[in-house]
Design a protein around this motif. Sequence first.
Motif, PDB file in Angstrom:
ATOM      1  N   GLY A  41      53.217  50.468  43.943  1.00  0.00           N
ATOM      2  CA  GLY A  41      53.421  49.916  45.276  1.00  0.00           C
ATOM      3  C   GLY A  41      53.196  48.424  45.376  1.00  0.00           C
ATOM      4  N   GLN A  42      52.870  47.797  44.257  1.00  0.00           N
ATOM      5  CA  GLN A  42      52.616  46.355  44.265  1.00  0.00           C
ATOM      6  C   GLN A  42      53.712  45.633  43.493  1.00  0.00           C
ATOM      7  N   GLY A  43      53.854  44.365  43.788  1.00  0.00           N
ATOM      8  CA  GLY A  43      54.780  43.553  43.012  1.00  0.00           C
ATOM      9  C   GLY A  43      54.182  43.187  41.662  1.00  0.00           C
ATOM     10  N   LEU A  44      55.015  42.734  40.775  1.00  0.00           N
ATOM     11  CA  LEU A  44      54.538  42.238  39.487  1.00  0.00           C
ATOM     12  C   LEU A  44      53.642  41.024  39.708  1.00  0.00           C
ATOM     13  N   GLN A  45      52.539  40.998  38.986  1.00  0.00           N
ATOM     14  CA  GLN A  45      51.611  39.874  39.093  1.00  0.00           C
ATOM     15  C   GLN A  45      51.427  39.240  37.726  1.00  0.00           C
ATOM     16  N   LEU A  46      51.515  37.938  37.669  1.00  0.00           N
ATOM     17  CA  LEU A  46      51.354  37.224  36.409  1.00  0.00           C
ATOM     18  C   LEU A  46      49.895  37.241  35.978  1.00  0.00           C
ATOM     19  N   LEU A  47      49.647  37.696  34.751  1.00  0.00           N
ATOM     20  CA  LEU A  47      48.292  37.692  34.197  1.00  0.00           C
ATOM     21  C   LEU A  47      48.007  36.398  33.440  1.00  0.00           C
ATOM     22  N   LEU A  48      48.968  35.996  32.627  1.00  0.00           N
ATOM     23  CA  LEU A  48      48.805  34.786  31.835  1.00  0.00           C
ATOM     24  C   LEU A  48      50.153  34.394  31.235  1.00  0.00           C
ATOM     25  N   LYS A  49      50.188  33.169  30.688  1.00  0.00           N
ATOM     26  CA  LYS A  49      51.419  32.687  30.076  1.00  0.00           C
ATOM     27  C   LYS A  49      51.079  31.737  28.931  1.00  0.00           C
ATOM     28  N   TYR A  50      51.986  31.649  27.985  1.00  0.00           N
ATOM     29  CA  TYR A  50      51.838  30.738  26.864  1.00  0.00           C
ATOM     30  C   TYR A  50      53.090  29.876  26.761  1.00  0.00           C
ATOM     31  N   PHE A  51      52.856  28.560  26.699  1.00  0.00           N
ATOM     32  CA  PHE A  51      53.974  27.642  26.503  1.00  0.00           C
ATOM     33  C   PHE A  51      53.810  26.876  25.197  1.00  0.00           C
ATOM     34  N   SER A  52      52.615  26.351  24.976  1.00  0.00           N
ATOM     35  CA  SER A  52      52.349  25.578  23.773  1.00  0.00           C
ATOM     36  C   SER A  52      50.847  25.361  23.693  1.00  0.00           C
ATOM     37  N   GLY A  53      50.423  24.738  22.604  1.00  0.00           N
ATOM     38  CA  GLY A  53      49.014  24.387  22.484  1.00  0.00           C
ATOM     39  C   GLY A  53      48.178  25.520  21.948  1.00  0.00           C
TER      40      GLY A  53
END
Lengths: 113, 115
Positions: A41-53
Amino acid sequence: AQSVTQPDIHITVSEGASLELRCNYSYGATPYLFWYVQSPGQGLQLLLKYFSGDTLVQGIKGFEAEFKRSQSSFNLRKPSVHWSDAAEYFCAVGPPNNNDMRFGAGTRLTVKP
Amino acid sequence: GAGVSQTPSNKVTEKGKYVELRCDPISGHTALYWYRQSLGQGPEFLIYFQGTGAADDSGLPNDRFFAVRPEGSVSTLKIQRTERGDSAVYLCASSLGSGPYNEQFFGPGTRLTVL
């Protein structure tokens, strides 16, 4: 073409136990990687992300993920699972313009009391 | 709350009918995305708007699917001549701008069932 594989369809862990959810990606360049959580019943929620570093990324709710280029993996971890963590978890890979994110099929997490 | 909202939450229709699904993004978000999530699968990208224009519609499966965002805010996904295979949860997301540094915020979705 970019793609994501989540090998585990369903995982069950006991409350307080550690958790690792696997994610393997295929992408021709440096990937942008994401983990999302979806509760009923909830929308997707961002936990974390990786771009670089730094390859070890900290997220919300005590989650972390480690980018391993040599293994084309971006596994999600949590040292101690809470009952409220029961949900569906999706790994995603995206190009720099973020328009065409590709999601894995998801891993459903069940937490035993 | 000022999150992404989607209406209706559930839609049941008959094969061959026309449906419209609505998305209200977060105020001020210029980018808007539509995804389709079939049972047991992850979200699948359909279309992306930057402002009023569809910047990338490469994910639309065929010409029965169309989306608009006439004033750069609310968007409507339109499906003509629905088929049983169109049954899925349709997700909308918005972000402040395009690019991966702008987090996509997802709505709760519209569950479409085609009988």
